[in-house]
Design a protein around this motif. Structure first.
Motif, PDB file in Angstrom:
ATOM      1  N   LEU A   3      -5.149  -4.893  -1.908  1.00  0.00           N
ATOM      2  CA  LEU A   3      -5.102  -5.348  -0.532  1.00  0.00           C
ATOM      3  C   LEU A   3      -6.174  -6.411  -0.322  1.00  0.00           C
ATOM      4  CD1 LEU A   3      -4.741  -1.918   1.240  1.00  0.00           C
ATOM      5  CD2 LEU A   3      -3.113  -3.797   1.407  1.00  0.00           C
ATOM      6  N   PHE A   6     -10.784  -6.304   4.379  1.00  0.00           N
ATOM      7  CA  PHE A   6     -10.801  -6.205   5.840  1.00  0.00           C
ATOM      8  C   PHE A   6     -11.882  -5.219   6.233  1.00  0.00           C
ATOM      9  CE2 PHE A   6      -8.927  -2.014   5.775  1.00  0.00           C
ATOM     10  CZ  PHE A   6      -7.994  -2.037   4.745  1.00  0.00           C
ATOM     11  N   MET A  31      -3.020  -0.199  12.972  1.00  0.00           N
ATOM     12  CA  MET A  31      -2.334   0.463  11.875  1.00  0.00           C
ATOM     13  C   MET A  31      -2.320   1.971  12.053  1.00  0.00           C
ATOM     14  SD  MET A  31      -3.109   0.429   7.814  1.00  0.00           S
ATOM     15  CE  MET A  31      -3.440   2.092   7.264  1.00  0.00           C
ATOM     16  N   GLY A  33       0.744   4.577  10.237  1.00  0.00           N
ATOM     17  CA  GLY A  33       1.302   4.921   8.921  1.00  0.00           C
ATOM     18  C   GLY A  33       1.059   3.824   7.893  1.00  0.00           C
ATOM     19  N   LEU A  38       0.964  -2.494   5.284  1.00  0.00           N
ATOM     20  CA  LEU A  38       0.288  -2.619   3.990  1.00  0.00           C
ATOM     21  C   LEU A  38       1.099  -3.415   2.967  1.00  0.00           C
ATOM     22  CD1 LEU A  38      -1.592   0.797   3.694  1.00  0.00           C
ATOM     23  CD2 LEU A  38      -2.453  -1.403   4.449  1.00  0.00           C
ATOM     24  N   LYS A  42      -0.204  -6.747   1.126  1.00  0.00           N
ATOM     25  CA  LYS A  42      -0.246  -6.908  -0.331  1.00  0.00           C
ATOM     26  C   LYS A  42       0.411  -8.215  -0.740  1.00  0.00           C
ATOM     27  CE  LYS A  42      -0.575  -2.030  -1.495  1.00  0.00           C
ATOM     28  NZ  LYS A  42      -0.312  -0.991  -2.488  1.00  0.00           N
ATOM     29  N   LYS A  55      -4.803   6.365  13.483  1.00  0.00           N
ATOM     30  CA  LYS A  55      -4.484   7.713  13.004  1.00  0.00           C
ATOM     31  C   LYS A  55      -5.291   8.831  13.651  1.00  0.00           C
ATOM     32  CE  LYS A  55      -2.551   7.501   8.733  1.00  0.00           C
ATOM     33  NZ  LYS A  55      -2.654   6.680   7.606  1.00  0.00           N
ATOM     34  N   ILE A 110       4.570   9.786   6.942  1.00  0.00           N
ATOM     35  CA  ILE A 110       3.424   9.068   7.521  1.00  0.00           C
ATOM     36  C   ILE A 110       3.820   7.954   8.490  1.00  0.00           C
ATOM     37  CG2 ILE A 110       1.860   9.614   5.604  1.00  0.00           C
ATOM     38  CD1 ILE A 110       2.236   6.793   4.562  1.00  0.00           C
TER      39      ILE A 110
ATOM     40  N   THR B  23      -6.764   1.645  -1.918  1.00  0.00           N
ATOM     41  CA  THR B  23      -5.756   2.656  -1.610  1.00  0.00           C
ATOM     42  C   THR B  23      -6.121   3.970  -2.282  1.00  0.00           C
ATOM     43  OG1 THR B  23      -4.367   2.102  -3.514  1.00  0.00           O
ATOM     44  CG2 THR B  23      -3.922   0.919  -1.446  1.00  0.00           C
ATOM     45  N   GLU B  26      -5.410   3.841  -6.006  1.00  0.00           N
ATOM     46  CA  GLU B  26      -6.424   3.173  -6.821  1.00  0.00           C
ATOM     47  C   GLU B  26      -7.628   4.083  -7.021  1.00  0.00           C
ATOM     48  OE1 GLU B  26      -7.137  -0.235  -4.365  1.00  0.00           O
ATOM     49  OE2 GLU B  26      -5.532  -1.409  -5.263  1.00  0.00           O
ATOM     50  N   CYS B  61       0.128   4.750  -2.618  1.00  0.00           N
ATOM     51  CA  CYS B  61      -0.126   3.301  -2.687  1.00  0.00           C
ATOM     52  C   CYS B  61      -0.181   2.691  -1.294  1.00  0.00           C
ATOM     53  CB  CYS B  61       0.941   2.594  -3.503  1.00  0.00           C
ATOM     54  SG  CYS B  61       2.569   2.503  -2.712  1.00  0.00           S
ATOM     55  N   THR B  63      -1.573   4.500   1.276  1.00  0.00           N
ATOM     56  CA  THR B  63      -2.554   5.307   1.994  1.00  0.00           C
ATOM     57  C   THR B  63      -3.923   4.727   1.699  1.00  0.00           C
ATOM     58  OG1 THR B  63      -1.185   7.261   1.645  1.00  0.00           O
ATOM     59  CG2 THR B  63      -3.460   7.651   2.288  1.00  0.00           C
ATOM     60  N   LEU B  64      -4.696   4.440   2.742  1.00  0.00           N
ATOM     61  CA  LEU B  64      -6.061   3.976   2.512  1.00  0.00           C
ATOM     62  C   LEU B  64      -6.906   5.178   2.099  1.00  0.00           C
ATOM     63  CD1 LEU B  64      -6.617   1.637   5.592  1.00  0.00           C
ATOM     64  CD2 LEU B  64      -5.907   1.000   3.280  1.00  0.00           C
TER      65      LEU B  64
END
Lengths: 306, 165
Positions: A3, A6, A31, A33, A38, A42, A55, A110, B23, B26, B61, B63-64
């Motif tokens: 990513l 940020f 943000m 889910g 994302l 990417k 969230k 999610i 993520t 990772e 992938c 999900t942070l």
């Protein structure tokens, strides 16, 4: 694909989230889910400097039913949470049907309904179903002002909703459905799961005591810049009984109003096929329901007088 | 700017330093060292990165890592108990539900998420349960048979096989 960098902000209320989005406007994204955001990040399609994480904001992940308002879906409710909610299963099966045909179990766990709407893809699957059910959306602005608009008026173009800078979707409201109603959502996609719909058709009908169609809503997804109501098709159904030629006429009317950008001839034809099937399925479901239309209308009258 | 985050994985607590843009996939592979979870498409479409978070299957992938704190994460490494395989893993071995094995961790975890909620699924329910997981080798038949066999192992007294395609 890592990513892009940020800074992650974690507001504690929705109002704070709106304020942060306004403060960093043009350089921030909300943000939850993240299942649409994302992948875009990417690909470097969007590169916000700030992510406003929603969230952890308490009190917005709910699905409630209220006798006055109907169904109320909080801005943080997940697709799975909505689809499995007993009030949705019982009173709004069309919405559940649409949700279960989209994405995948992992993404539905999610991803959120609000996110699906705010991402505003022309193919968004929850949109045709919710528009067919007459949904309204309550938006919260950075100045603390709330406004409620019909979901039908929420979409402007591909990936463009009417949300102003700093505005977020707080709640989706769906009015209770009359008796003798039924709905169907059908979609065409390459793969059964995950792929975007190449055609989506939602149909919601209400019959009268004599099985004549009283109200109809037909909403097309993926075949125009925004979800689209096929109003001519709808008017052909009003006052009609379920007959082959009416279905054909309505299907043709729906085809005419659709404007897919690619593979236009094929997709328009599929609009016709799916519209006919969706109307028939919705009708059969509506006709199978036992319901007292007269007393429902009386209650509606009394509510309006108040 | 790296933050120290605490992740609860397979019952253990790991403290790792990670930036906000890392993520969960990772961090699990590169910091925690659990490489059973695979990076396939890295954009949420293939299911190879599937892990369980509080029992629900999620795409790691997308999900942070910082947002995975405070949740119970289960990776494929968390299923076996020492040398003893989980019944789902046993069923995959016995039925031949894998060839190259790359999709298998994700498939097994999706199967676990399915069977934990629906102990005796029909064939169609199994197919829908793994709809988010791609396999390039097997053509899915043996995977479905493995999951059905696992369901019979795990819930043997739950009645006859329901058909209902």
């Amino acid at each position: 694909m890592t990513l892009p960098r940020f800074e992650y902000l974690a507001p504690e209320t929705l109002q704070e989230a709106c304020a942060l989005l306004m403060q960093h406007r043009g350089r921030a994204q909300a943000m939850n889910g993240g299942t649409d955001l994302l992948p875009k990040m990417k690909d470097r399609e969007v590169t916000p400097e700030y992510i406003v994480g929603l969230k952890a904001i308490p009190g917005l992940n709910y699905v409630k039913h209220d006798k006055k308002v109907g169904l109320r879906i909080g801005g943080l409710a997940t697709l799975k949470g909505v689809a499995e909610n007993p009030a949705v299963k019982k009173g709004f099966p069309l919405l559940r049907e649409a949700i279960l045909q989209m994405a995948s179990p992992q993404i539905r766990n999610i991803g959120t309904v609000a996110g699906n709407l705010c991402n505003a893809a022309p193919s968004a699957d929850t949109a045709p179903a919710l528009i067919a059910l007459g949904a309204m959306v309550k938006l919260l602005g950075a100045d603390g002002q709330e406004r409620t608009i019909p979901l039908e008026d929420f979409f402007v173009g591909p990936a463009q909703a009417v949300l102003k800078e700093g505005e977020l979707l707080e709640e989706i409201k769906v009015p209770d459905t009359p008796p003798l109603s039924g709905g169907a959502y059908l979609r065409l996609s390459l793969r059964r799961a995950v792929d975007l719909a190449t055609v989506g058709v939602a149909c919601f009908l209400t019959l009268d005591g004599k099985k004549v169609c009283r109200e109809a809503r037909i909403v097309l997804g993926a075949v125009a810049p925004t979800p689209l109501r096929a109003k001519e098709a709808e008017s052909l159904l009003k006052g009609a009984r379920l007959k082959e030629d009416i279905l054909d006429k309505a299907a043709t009317a729906a085809m005419r109003v659709s404007k897919p950008r690619s593979f236009a001839e094929y997709r328009q034809q599929m609009v016709g096929v799916l519209t006919k099937r969706a109307i028939r399925q919705a009708w059969e479901k509506a006709a199978a329901v036992k319901g007292d239309v007269k007393s429902f209308m009386k209650k509606q009258g009394r509510r309006q007088e108040k | 700017m790296k933050r120290i985050i605490k992740l609860q994985v397979n019952g253990d607590i790991y403290e790792v330093a990670a930036e906000p843009w890392r993520t969960l996939l990772e961090v699990l592979r590169d910091e925690v060292g659990l490489t059973g979870t695979k990076k396939g498409c890295d954009e949420g479409d293939c299911g190879a990165c599937t892990v369980l978070m509080d029992g629900e299957s999620v795409p790691s992938c997308l999900t942070l890592a910082i947002e995975a704190q405070g949740k119970e994460i289960t990776t494929i490494e968390g299923l076996a108990e020492g040398e003893k395989l989980h019944p789902i893993q046993e069923a995959f071995v016995e039925q031949g539900g894998l060839q190259c094995g790359f999709c298998t961790p994700g498939m097994v975890l999706s199967a676990k998420a399915l069977l934990d909620k629906n102990p005796r699924p029909t064939e169609d329910e199994i197919r829908l349960g793994i709809a988010g997981n791609l396999c390039r080798c097997t053509g899915y038949i043996k995977i479905i048979e493995s999951i059905a066999a696992a369901s019979r192992k795990m819930a043997p007294h739950r009645g006859a096989i329901r058909t209902g395609r």
